[in-house]
Design an enzyme around this catalytic site. Sequence first.
Site, PDB file in Angstrom:
ATOM      1  N   SER A 175       0.834  -1.199   0.000  1.00 29.23           N
ATOM      2  CA  SER A 175       0.000   0.000   0.000  1.00 29.23           C
ATOM      3  C   SER A 175       0.869   1.248   0.000  1.00 29.23           C
ATOM      4  O   SER A 175       1.970   1.249   0.571  1.00 29.23           O
ATOM      5  CB  SER A 175      -0.852  -0.010   1.278  1.00 29.23           C
ATOM      6  OG  SER A 175      -1.452   1.248   1.472  1.00 29.23           O
ATOM      7  N   TYR A 219      -1.728   0.297  10.388  1.00 32.22           N
ATOM      8  CA  TYR A 219      -2.047  -0.390   9.128  1.00 32.22           C
ATOM      9  C   TYR A 219      -0.844  -0.327   8.183  1.00 32.22           C
ATOM     10  O   TYR A 219      -0.360  -1.358   7.684  1.00 32.22           O
ATOM     11  CB  TYR A 219      -3.290   0.230   8.464  1.00 32.22           C
ATOM     12  CG  TYR A 219      -3.439  -0.197   7.031  1.00 32.22           C
ATOM     13  CD1 TYR A 219      -3.781  -1.513   6.717  1.00 32.22           C
ATOM     14  CD2 TYR A 219      -3.175   0.692   5.980  1.00 32.22           C
ATOM     15  CE1 TYR A 219      -3.864  -1.922   5.393  1.00 32.22           C
ATOM     16  CE2 TYR A 219      -3.258   0.290   4.665  1.00 32.22           C
ATOM     17  CZ  TYR A 219      -3.600  -1.021   4.372  1.00 32.22           C
ATOM     18  OH  TYR A 219      -3.673  -1.420   3.066  1.00 32.22           O
ATOM     19  N   LYS A 244       1.781  -3.319   6.720  1.00 33.44           N
ATOM     20  CA  LYS A 244       2.037  -3.556   5.287  1.00 33.44           C
ATOM     21  C   LYS A 244       3.544  -3.513   5.024  1.00 33.44           C
ATOM     22  O   LYS A 244       4.071  -4.307   4.244  1.00 33.44           O
ATOM     23  CB  LYS A 244       1.311  -2.499   4.448  1.00 33.44           C
ATOM     24  CG  LYS A 244      -0.173  -2.760   4.328  1.00 33.44           C
ATOM     25  CD  LYS A 244      -0.413  -3.899   3.346  1.00 33.44           C
ATOM     26  CE  LYS A 244      -1.699  -4.625   3.582  1.00 33.44           C
ATOM     27  NZ  LYS A 244      -1.867  -5.801   2.732  1.00 33.44           N
ATOM     28  N   LEU A 295     -13.353   7.817   0.345  1.00 35.41           N
ATOM     29  CA  LEU A 295     -14.030   9.040  -0.111  1.00 35.41           C
ATOM     30  C   LEU A 295     -15.258   8.776  -0.996  1.00 35.41           C
ATOM     31  O   LEU A 295     -16.341   9.285  -0.701  1.00 35.41           O
ATOM     32  CB  LEU A 295     -13.024   9.946  -0.845  1.00 35.41           C
ATOM     33  CG  LEU A 295     -13.614  11.243  -1.406  1.00 35.41           C
ATOM     34  CD1 LEU A 295     -14.126  12.142  -0.290  1.00 35.41           C
ATOM     35  CD2 LEU A 295     -12.573  11.973  -2.252  1.00 35.41           C
TER      36      LEU A 295
HETATM   37  N1  UDP Z   1     -11.784  12.831   2.450  1.00 32.44           N
HETATM   38  C1  UDP Z   1     -12.640  13.918   2.662  1.00 32.44           C
HETATM   39  N2  UDP Z   1     -13.862  13.662   3.218  1.00 32.44           N
HETATM   40  C2  UDP Z   1     -14.281  12.415   3.570  1.00 32.44           C
HETATM   41  C3  UDP Z   1     -13.403  11.316   3.347  1.00 32.44           C
HETATM   42  C4  UDP Z   1     -12.163  11.570   2.778  1.00 32.44           C
HETATM   43  O1  UDP Z   1     -12.307  15.063   2.361  1.00 32.44           O
HETATM   44  O2  UDP Z   1     -15.394  12.271   4.084  1.00 32.44           O
HETATM   45  C5  UDP Z   1     -10.476  13.080   1.826  1.00 32.44           C
HETATM   46  C6  UDP Z   1      -9.285  12.635   2.663  1.00 32.44           C
HETATM   47  O3  UDP Z   1      -8.868  13.691   3.496  1.00 32.44           O
HETATM   48  C7  UDP Z   1      -8.247  12.311   1.578  1.00 32.44           C
HETATM   49  C8  UDP Z   1      -9.090  11.819   0.408  1.00 32.44           C
HETATM   50  O4  UDP Z   1     -10.417  12.273   0.661  1.00 32.44           O
HETATM   51  O5  UDP Z   1      -7.574  13.469   1.175  1.00 32.44           O
HETATM   52  C9  UDP Z   1      -9.104  10.303   0.276  1.00 32.44           C
HETATM   53  O6  UDP Z   1      -9.426   9.752   1.533  1.00 32.44           O
HETATM   54  P1  UDP Z   1      -9.623   8.197   1.762  1.00 32.44           P
HETATM   55  O7  UDP Z   1      -9.960   8.007   3.209  1.00 32.44           O
HETATM   56  O8  UDP Z   1     -10.577   7.659   0.753  1.00 32.44           O
HETATM   57  O9  UDP Z   1      -8.203   7.569   1.413  1.00 32.44           O
HETATM   58  P2  UDP Z   1      -6.726   7.868   1.976  1.00 32.44           P
HETATM   59  O10 UDP Z   1      -6.092   8.773   0.967  1.00 32.44           O
HETATM   60  O11 UDP Z   1      -6.853   8.482   3.314  1.00 32.44           O
HETATM   61  O12 UDP Z   1      -6.119   6.520   1.997  1.00 32.44           O
END
Ligand code: UDP
Length: 324
Positions: free
Chosen positions: A117, A144, A148, A190
């Site tokens: 990851s 996590y 990994k 997201l």
């Molecule tokens: N994010 C957001 N609102 C949400 C969930 C996620 O703004 O309700 C943003 C988060 O800060 C990141 C991006 O979306 O910049 C992707 O987040 P996710 O948790 O999907 O994956 P990560 O990059 O953390 O592994």
Amino acid sequence: MTWLITGGAGYIGAHVVELAKSSGRNLVVLDDLSSGISSRLRNDIELVETTLLDSASVNRVFDEHKISGVLHLAAKKRVGESVERPDYYWQENVGGIQNLLSAMKTHGVKNFVYSSSAAVYGQPDVLFGALITEETPCAPINPYGATKLEGEVLSRAMAESGGIKVAALRYFNVAGAGRAELGDQYIFNLVPIVFDALERGEQPIVFGNDYSTSDGSCIRDYVHVQDLADAHIAAMEFVEKSDPGFTAINIGTGQGASVFEVLAMIQDVTGISIDPIIGERRKGDPAALVADVRLSKELLGWQSSRDLRAIVTSAWDAWKLGHK
Ligand code: UDP
């Protein structure tokens, strides 16, 4: 010549299984069904329902099949949960790969493709706008990501001592669905989080709009799960042809999308108007994480072909099917 696919009933695993099967591979799937769903697998796929922590059962799979390679996807992957329960994550993710690699050693199996990851990079100290290469130092910031990385460390050591051939695929932000039945059933990332909010008549929250990015929101590299499945097939072929050794390979698109850009695409695809709430920054979120994808092109001959619209459209089709 059979490949063992651990976690093959999961969201990513089921895409990989379907593609590997249709490209003519013999397969056996191992999954404890803790988050995997057996109905994701076609009837002609053999499923062994066991945890990797049960080393007798794991060894039995190797005894009963002529395993020539292992694709290891089974793992716990919820960052928040890993912070609450680091011991559990170590037991499942590190204990799991340890038993699996030991069984491979006992049975003389040399080919190993590991789901790693981009979380292994943590908050990489790269210049703004720079891409993350496989040489970027690994410094995970949550359990996590640490588990990994432990899996990489162990498989690298086994490559050095035992002559196995390892491709560790460092996934960036995986989303979308190859077909609607295989969509992500969980609401941890997201795209599904936004769908869930919209379905409840709520507005999504943007975690911070004051980053030093073009629109102030975080930038990520969203890769279509079907492209990711293609990358696994290429990685199986790569390790089969390789000399013993360990290679970490980024799996992304090389293109970043901001949270606002993802929301705009979701609005366009769903036809639901979005007026997001601007929330606080989320702890541990780097401003931008985008893969340098030169190595995957060079070694695997693989590059992504599906764009953000294809990701959101396929994820939305899967969401509608699962939430009728
Ligand atoms: N994010 C957001 N609102 C949400 C969930 C996620 O703004 O309700 C943003 C988060 O800060 C990141 C991006 O979306 O910049 C992707 O987040 P996710 O948790 O999907 O994956 P990560 O990059 O953390 O592994």
